[in-house]
Design a protein around this motif. Structure first.
Motif, PDB file in Angstrom:
ATOM      1  N   HIS A 317      34.004  45.873  46.513  1.00 18.34           N
ATOM      2  CA  HIS A 317      34.712  44.594  46.401  1.00 18.34           C
ATOM      3  C   HIS A 317      34.247  43.841  45.170  1.00 18.34           C
ATOM      4  CE1 HIS A 317      31.141  42.322  47.890  1.00 18.34           C
ATOM      5  NE2 HIS A 317      30.963  43.364  48.681  1.00 18.34           N
ATOM      6  N   THR A 331      41.772  47.268  51.907  1.00 20.74           N
ATOM      7  CA  THR A 331      42.435  46.444  52.914  1.00 20.74           C
ATOM      8  C   THR A 331      41.671  46.467  54.230  1.00 20.74           C
ATOM      9  OG1 THR A 331      44.611  46.795  51.917  1.00 20.74           O
ATOM     10  CG2 THR A 331      44.568  46.110  54.239  1.00 20.74           C
ATOM     11  N   ASN A 332      41.226  45.266  54.659  1.00 20.11           N
ATOM     12  CA  ASN A 332      40.563  45.098  55.967  1.00 20.11           C
ATOM     13  C   ASN A 332      39.448  46.112  56.179  1.00 20.11           C
ATOM     14  OD1 ASN A 332      42.448  43.089  56.378  1.00 20.11           O
ATOM     15  ND2 ASN A 332      43.803  44.370  57.593  1.00 20.11           N
ATOM     16  N   HIS A 333      38.570  46.222  55.188  1.00 20.42           N
ATOM     17  CA  HIS A 333      37.604  47.327  55.249  1.00 20.42           C
ATOM     18  C   HIS A 333      36.259  46.936  54.650  1.00 20.42           C
ATOM     19  CE1 HIS A 333      37.019  51.748  55.621  1.00 20.42           C
ATOM     20  NE2 HIS A 333      36.089  51.521  54.722  1.00 20.42           N
ATOM     21  N   PRO A 334      35.374  46.297  55.398  1.00 15.65           N
ATOM     22  CA  PRO A 334      35.533  45.747  56.749  1.00 15.65           C
ATOM     23  C   PRO A 334      35.994  44.305  56.758  1.00 15.65           C
ATOM     24  CG  PRO A 334      33.249  45.592  56.103  1.00 15.65           C
ATOM     25  CD  PRO A 334      33.979  46.211  54.934  1.00 15.65           C
ATOM     26  N   VAL A 335      36.032  43.632  55.598  1.00 14.51           N
ATOM     27  CA  VAL A 335      36.423  42.220  55.565  1.00 14.51           C
ATOM     28  C   VAL A 335      37.942  42.119  55.557  1.00 14.51           C
ATOM     29  CG1 VAL A 335      36.150  40.052  54.307  1.00 14.51           C
ATOM     30  CG2 VAL A 335      34.297  41.722  54.323  1.00 14.51           C
ATOM     31  N   ALA A 336      38.476  41.155  56.302  1.00 14.34           N
ATOM     32  CA  ALA A 336      39.917  41.101  56.568  1.00 14.34           C
ATOM     33  C   ALA A 336      40.704  40.429  55.441  1.00 14.34           C
ATOM     34  CB  ALA A 336      40.169  40.373  57.885  1.00 14.34           C
ATOM     35  N   TYR A 337      41.003  41.197  54.404  1.00  7.02           N
ATOM     36  CA  TYR A 337      41.962  40.756  53.394  1.00  7.02           C
ATOM     37  C   TYR A 337      42.696  41.982  52.871  1.00  7.02           C
ATOM     38  CZ  TYR A 337      37.845  41.796  50.407  1.00  7.02           C
ATOM     39  OH  TYR A 337      36.752  42.368  49.817  1.00  7.02           O
ATOM     40  N   GLU A 338      43.743  41.750  52.099  1.00  8.06           N
ATOM     41  CA  GLU A 338      44.569  42.838  51.589  1.00  8.06           C
ATOM     42  C   GLU A 338      44.009  43.367  50.263  1.00  8.06           C
ATOM     43  OE1 GLU A 338      47.326  44.188  53.139  1.00  8.06           O
ATOM     44  OE2 GLU A 338      46.631  42.920  54.798  1.00  8.06           O
TER      45      GLU A 338
END
Length: 395
Positions: A317, A331-338
């Motif tokens: 990230h 995406t959503n891996h692990p934090v939830a955003y696109e």
């Protein structure tokens, strides 16, 4: 209204041409930034110390506001707390208009509205930060400027901050170095019987004494995967993972290193080697012009072929003023955003956090997290030390 002494268009502390282009692409005429990280960025690194740790005061909260009209930095304004008048006297804000007269959200929003009207933009397309604009301030803006169109400017500001300047890269490098040094010192000082709470407190002091601002520490001991503070004590032969975030002048250092109390056995050496292989696979694809998705695919391919794949995860990230910012690669891996930036080419000056996390069923939490700056022909790693097994009880 106060006029900033000596403020000129030439003193704008960010790439105004880039912001103008991004605003044009998003259909924004006037930007109203209200998040701490974006107001700090637009003010050239300034953050008011009185509200650095907490926003709440009285019945409301601190709400700094930067107003910026596209292609007209001479119309920019800063709206701040009354006590910031002294800050302005000592180190003048670059914005030509300065309003240090607020104590809460509504008076800040009112002053922003007054300024927008004064520059003739009451009916303009106004970019706001919905996740960082309190509902009472939003309602005031909506009602006070009925002819304006409010546009989500969150993505615009994320794009603006994505490519770091040399000065920002230096702050990120220093932050990473300080956090790494503090973690290694903490591991060395921890001994048999040291509790998680004691180790975390030691890390806080180590980071603070080095000039970093401590933010958090996620710590595991032994076979546990629980990273919260507790009275659990470190025992001989057990592993320790220490994942800490702190900042230097607002820029994030976020890394993870491993410790062991005693000498690592062959299995531990092998397991950390598997994690390192995934990290190196990711690094091998990092350079300007390569899509983030290519780097992720290659790392995940190496991980999939590994014997530890069933309980190991790879993540990458962007980072800078905050720990998850553009580019958004997964995406959503692990934090939830696109993962909206996965297919876009990486640019020189982008900074990434690359992390491989193993939740081993018997040996515990084994992880490496590294910070890298993208360059034209590769990358530069910050805090590149202690990436193997670090021995506890050696200090």
């Amino acid at each position: 209204m106060n006029v900033a002494p000596g403020a000129t268009v030439g003193s704008v502390p960010f790439d105004s041409a880039r912001l103008d282009r991004l605003m044009d692409e998003a259909g924004i005429d006037v930007l109203v930034a209200t998040s701490k990280h974006n107001t700090q960025y637009l003010l050239g690194g300034y953050k008011f110390i009185f509200f650095a740790a907490m926003d709440a005061i009285g019945h409301s909260r601190y709400l700094p506001v930067v107003v910026y009209e596209r292609a007209s930095p001479d119309h920019a304004a800063y709206v701040g707390n009354r006590m910031e008048g002294g800050e302005h006297q000592n180190h003048p804000f670059w914005t030509p208009s300065v309003h240090t007269a607020c104590w809460g959200t509504l008076d800040a929003a009112n002053l922003a509205v007054e300024h927008i009207r004064k520059i003739g933009k009451a009916g303009a397309r106004i970019g706001i930060e919905p996740p960082f604009l309190p509902s009472d301030a939003y309602t005031l803006l909506r009602n006070a400027l009925p002819d304006a169109k409010l546009v989500d400017a969150t993505g615009t500001l994320e794009r603006l901050r994505a490519v770091k300047t040399p000065a920002e890269l230096e702050k990120l490098r220093v932050a990473s170095e300080l956090i790494t040094d503090a973690m290694l010192a903490t591991i060395g000082a921890a001994r048999e019987g040291s509790t998680k709470g004691e180790i975390i407190e030691r890390l806080r002091r180590e980071e603070t004494n080095r000039g970093a601002h401590f933010e958090y520490c996620l710590l595991t001991l032994g076979s546990s995967h629980n990273r919260a503070a507790s009275a659990q004590a470190w025992q001989k032969g057990e592993v320790l993972s220490i994942d800490s975030g702190g900042n230097y002048h607002g820029y994030i250092g976020d890394l993870c290193r491993m410790g062991v109390l005693g000498e690592p056995d062959a299995e531990l050496e092998d397991l950390l080697g598997e994690v390192e292989a995934v990290q190196q696979a990711a690094f091998s694809k990092i350079r300007a012009g390569v899509a983030g998705a290519e780097m992720i695919s290659h790392a995940e391919g190496v991980l999939k072929a590994s014997k530890v794949a069933p309980y190991t995860d790879f993540f990458a990230h962007g980072m800078g003023l905050i720990s998850h910012e553009a580019p958004f690669l997964m995406t959503n891996h692990p934090v939830a955003y696109e993962g909206t930036d996965a297919e876009k080419p990486l640019e020189a000056g982008i900074v990434l956090s690359v992390e491989t996390t193993m939740l081993h069923p018997a040996r515990g939490f084994i992880k490496l997290e590294d910070t890298v700056a993208v360059t034209v022909d590769g990358y530069t790693m910050f805090g590149d030390r202690g990436r193997g097994w670090n021995r506890g009880g050696t200090a």
